[in-house]
Write a protein that holds these residues in place. Structure first.
Motif, short mmCIF file in Angstrom:
data_model
loop_
_atom_site.label_atom_id
_atom_site.label_comp_id
_atom_site.label_asym_id
_atom_site.label_seq_id
_atom_site.Cartn_x
_atom_site.Cartn_y
_atom_site.Cartn_z
N ALA A 56 0.84 -1.20 0.00
CA ALA A 56 0.00 0.00 0.00
C ALA A 56 0.87 1.25 0.00
CB ALA A 56 -0.92 -0.01 1.22
N LYS A 57 0.34 2.34 -0.57
CA LYS A 57 1.04 3.62 -0.56
C LYS A 57 0.47 4.48 0.56
CE LYS A 57 2.30 3.71 -5.45
NZ LYS A 57 3.73 3.52 -5.15
N GLY A 58 1.33 5.25 1.22
CA GLY A 58 0.84 6.03 2.34
C GLY A 58 1.68 7.25 2.64
N GLN A 59 1.09 8.12 3.50
CA GLN A 59 1.77 9.32 3.99
C GLN A 59 2.13 9.10 5.46
OE1 GLN A 59 -1.60 9.83 2.43
NE2 GLN A 59 -0.37 9.54 0.58
N ILE A 60 2.40 10.19 6.17
CA ILE A 60 2.83 10.09 7.57
C ILE A 60 1.79 9.36 8.42
CG2 ILE A 60 3.36 11.41 9.66
CD1 ILE A 60 4.63 13.54 7.87
N LEU A 61 0.53 9.74 8.27
CA LEU A 61 -0.54 9.08 9.05
C LEU A 61 -0.57 7.58 8.75
CD1 LEU A 61 -4.14 10.37 9.69
CD2 LEU A 61 -3.76 8.00 9.03
N ASP A 62 -0.47 7.22 7.49
CA ASP A 62 -0.53 5.81 7.10
C ASP A 62 0.66 5.02 7.64
OD1 ASP A 62 -2.89 6.10 5.29
OD2 ASP A 62 -1.52 7.43 4.24
N ILE A 63 1.82 5.68 7.68
CA ILE A 63 3.01 5.01 8.22
C ILE A 63 2.83 4.73 9.71
CG2 ILE A 63 5.47 5.30 8.74
CD1 ILE A 63 5.65 7.01 6.17
N MET A 64 2.33 5.73 10.45
CA MET A 64 2.11 5.56 11.89
C MET A 64 1.06 4.48 12.14
SD MET A 64 2.17 9.59 13.01
CE MET A 64 1.95 9.32 14.77
N ASP A 65 0.02 4.47 11.32
CA ASP A 65 -1.05 3.48 11.44
C ASP A 65 -0.51 2.08 11.16
OD1 ASP A 65 -4.05 2.87 11.58
OD2 ASP A 65 -3.51 2.04 9.63
N TYR A 66 0.33 1.96 10.13
CA TYR A 66 0.90 0.66 9.76
C TYR A 66 1.80 0.13 10.88
CZ TYR A 66 3.46 -2.92 7.22
OH TYR A 66 4.02 -4.13 6.83
N ILE A 67 2.65 1.00 11.44
CA ILE A 67 3.57 0.57 12.50
C ILE A 67 2.81 0.13 13.75
CG2 ILE A 67 5.36 1.35 14.11
CD1 ILE A 67 6.38 3.19 11.86
N SER A 68 1.82 0.92 14.15
CA SER A 68 1.09 0.62 15.38
C SER A 68 0.12 -0.54 15.21
CB SER A 68 0.34 1.87 15.87
OG SER A 68 -0.58 2.33 14.89
N ASN A 69 -0.73 -0.46 14.20
CA ASN A 69 -1.81 -1.45 14.06
C ASN A 69 -1.38 -2.73 13.38
OD1 ASN A 69 -3.37 0.51 15.21
ND2 ASN A 69 -4.41 1.10 13.34
N ASN A 70 -0.57 -2.61 12.34
CA ASN A 70 -0.21 -3.80 11.55
C ASN A 70 1.00 -4.54 12.10
OD1 ASN A 70 -2.00 -2.23 9.98
ND2 ASN A 70 -1.36 -3.27 8.13
N CYS A 71 1.89 -3.82 12.79
CA CYS A 71 3.12 -4.46 13.28
C CYS A 71 3.13 -4.65 14.79
CB CYS A 71 4.33 -3.63 12.84
SG CYS A 71 4.52 -3.46 11.06
N LEU A 72 3.09 -3.53 15.54
CA LEU A 72 3.25 -3.60 16.99
C LEU A 72 2.12 -4.35 17.69
CD1 LEU A 72 4.69 -0.08 17.94
CD2 LEU A 72 5.86 -2.28 17.96
N MET A 73 0.87 -4.11 17.29
CA MET A 73 -0.24 -4.75 17.99
C MET A 73 -0.22 -6.27 17.88
SD MET A 73 -3.12 -1.82 17.27
CE MET A 73 -4.53 -2.87 17.42
N PRO A 74 -0.02 -6.84 16.70
CA PRO A 74 0.10 -8.32 16.64
C PRO A 74 1.31 -8.85 17.41
CG PRO A 74 -0.39 -7.42 14.46
CD PRO A 74 -0.06 -6.26 15.34
N ILE A 75 2.42 -8.09 17.38
CA ILE A 75 3.62 -8.52 18.11
C ILE A 75 3.36 -8.52 19.62
CG2 ILE A 75 5.97 -7.84 18.75
CD1 ILE A 75 6.33 -6.89 15.84
N VAL A 76 2.73 -7.43 20.12
CA VAL A 76 2.40 -7.33 21.55
C VAL A 76 1.47 -8.47 21.95
CG1 VAL A 76 1.15 -5.97 23.28
CG2 VAL A 76 2.80 -4.85 21.76
N ALA A 77 0.45 -8.71 21.13
CA ALA A 77 -0.51 -9.77 21.43
C ALA A 77 0.17 -11.14 21.43
CB ALA A 77 -1.65 -9.75 20.42
N PHE A 78 1.06 -11.38 20.46
CA PHE A 78 1.76 -12.66 20.36
C PHE A 78 2.65 -12.89 21.59
CE2 PHE A 78 5.66 -14.95 19.15
CZ PHE A 78 5.10 -16.18 18.78
#
Length: 463
Positions: free
Chosen positions: A387-409
């Motif tokens: 996906a293509k994104g700006q600053i908001l999309d990058i922050m959303d990707y890091i928090s929701n797509n990466c960190l949250m599954p890692i924290v849950a795991f």
């Protein structure tokens, strides 16, 4: 000082349930759930989602609330209390709300802007092509609305657990529920005849939403539906954000956790379902099935057009809708900020006032950066998932797509294999309460939930 020694608690289970439900009933439920349901075959997505709520979602929700109540700590310090040398997980868990809060307030500001537009009779202008883009690329207006939304959120958090979070939830959540039900019922009564003479009704749109569509479903497409539903649970239940640990730490020891968790599951799932019942029939009536897969733009681009297509009543309905979305966004923003503020209080022994100011300043600065990402600092980047994104999309990707599954795991690994599930089950059964799904919880936290999270992460990180 509002330190751990003087820790407040919810006055009753109702306050906790409404606060927890308010956290989950946010922007993710309002636009993301209907979008995914429309994209993934309506009733088929609902069926998969419901199964995951009472299994996967139940396990994560139970784990986080139990950790919070047992340790009486916020996410930043709770994990180190569960097991020495696991404090790093608390840092990861606290990073999630720290990253989410700034851009969530920016989007909250967008909601206020649309509410004001419909309130002042400018709904027609808000429905025009280019209105949304023109607004978010502005250099002043988005900043003003960001500040307004952030100040309201910070004030509620500053007021504390009882006077702020619990009291506001008891007022806002019933109003929010009435508004959602009202709009959902209205959406069933509308109809529209398109240019080709085809008549579409809200009832037909509801059938599209509720009846499973198995046409063209393959193993690969079903896996996609499964992953979408799995990802949506993080938003619907507010897990892996540190929020439920923070809220769990305010739950009294004599409260029945099993009943509270069951009610949170029911409340959150009901509101997510109603969000779809509110939006999908309306969009279907005026834009057909092709208008139902709009994603984030569904709320700010498609729905204003739908409201204006309704005639004079559209301006009123648009005002009510964005007022409802504002309430939903506010309850979530408060919970996100509370996870951070409580962490500052527990880790650094500062007052609630000071912690609220510090986080408010951090959120404001980063929120301004997000706003600038649509004008002066605009750029596009291709994310790992393509996906293509700006600053908001990058922050959303890091928090929701990466960190949250890692924290849950990692949380599942900690509870399932390091300290063992008994750490949580004993807390749930405190006071002689019966843990009806105990066997399911143990299977999920030890085996299935970690496997699901590995699949979710793999799907996220690979294009």
């Amino acid at each position: 000082m509002d330190t751990e020694n003087k820790r407040n608690s919810f006055k009753g289970s109702l306050g906790f349930i409404l606060a927890a439900a308010g956290s989950a009933v946010g922007l993710g439920n309002i636009w993301r759930f209907p979008y995914l349901a429309a994209k993934d075959g309506g009733g088929l997505f609902l069926l998969v989602y419901l199964v995951l709520v009472v299994t996967f979602g139940f396990a994560l929700l139970t784990t986080e609330i139990s950790i919070g109540r047992k340790t009486k700590q916020s996410p930043l310090t709770a994990y180190g209390n569960v097991k020495k040398n696991w404090g790093f997980l608390g840092i990861l868990a606290s990073l999630v709300p720290m990253i989410i809060m700034p851009y969530y307030c920016v989007i909250g500001g967008w909601v206020i802007k649309y509410f004001v537009a419909f309130l002042t009779g400018q709904g027609q202008a808000a429905a025009e092509d280019g209105y949304f883009t023109s607004f978010i690329t502005g250099e002043v207006s988005p900043l003003i609305y960001l500040v307004v939304f952030l100040l309201i959120s910070a004030f509620i958090v500053y007021r504390g657990v009882n006077k702020g979070i619990e009291s506001s939830s008891k007022i806002i959540m019933p109003i929010l529920l009435v508004m959602i039900i009202g709009i959902s019922i209205f959406s069933l009564t509308i109809s529209h005849t398109d240019a080709a003479g085809n008549v579409r009704t809200g009832i037909e749109g509801m059938k599209v939403y509720l009846i499973p569509n198995f046409d063209g479903v393959t193993l690969k497409s079903f896996f996609g539906i499964f992953i979408d539903a799995l990802g949506q649970l993080f938003f619907s239940l507010s897990v892996a954000m540190g929020i439920m640990i923070a809220y769990g730490s305010y739950v009294r020891d004599d409260d029945n956790l099993v009943k509270s968790i069951n009610r949170i599951e029911l409340f959150d799932t009901s509101v997510a379902f109603l969000a779809g019942a509110m939006i999908i029939p309306s969009v279907f009536v005026f834009m057909g099935t092709e208008g139902m897969g709009q994603g984030p733009s569904l709320m700010f681009v498609s729905l204003p057009k739908v409201f204006m297509a309704m005639g004079p009543v559209g301006n009123i309905l648009g005002c009510v809708f964005f007022g409802m979305v504002f309430f939903a966004a506010m309850t979530s923003a408060v919970s996100i900020m509370e996870a951070i503020v409580s962490s500052f209080i527990d880790q650094f022994s500062v007052s609630r006032t000071k912690a609220s100011i510090i986080e408010g300043v951090i959120a404001l600065v980063l929120g301004i950066v997000v706003c600038l990402g649509y004008n002066k600092w605009y750029f596009e980047i291709t994310l790992p998932n393509g996906a293509k994104g700006q600053i908001l999309d990058i922050m959303d990707y890091i928090s929701n797509n990466c960190l949250m599954p890692i924290v849950a795991f990692l949380t599942c690994i900690l509870i399932g294999w390091v300290v063992k599930p008994k750490y949580v089950t004993d807390e749930v059964e405190k006071g002689g309460n019966k843990f009806g799904r105990k066997w399911l919880y143990i299977i999920m936290v030890k085996f299935l939930a970690p496997l699901f999270l590995i699949l979710l992460l793999a799907n996220t990180l690979l294009p």
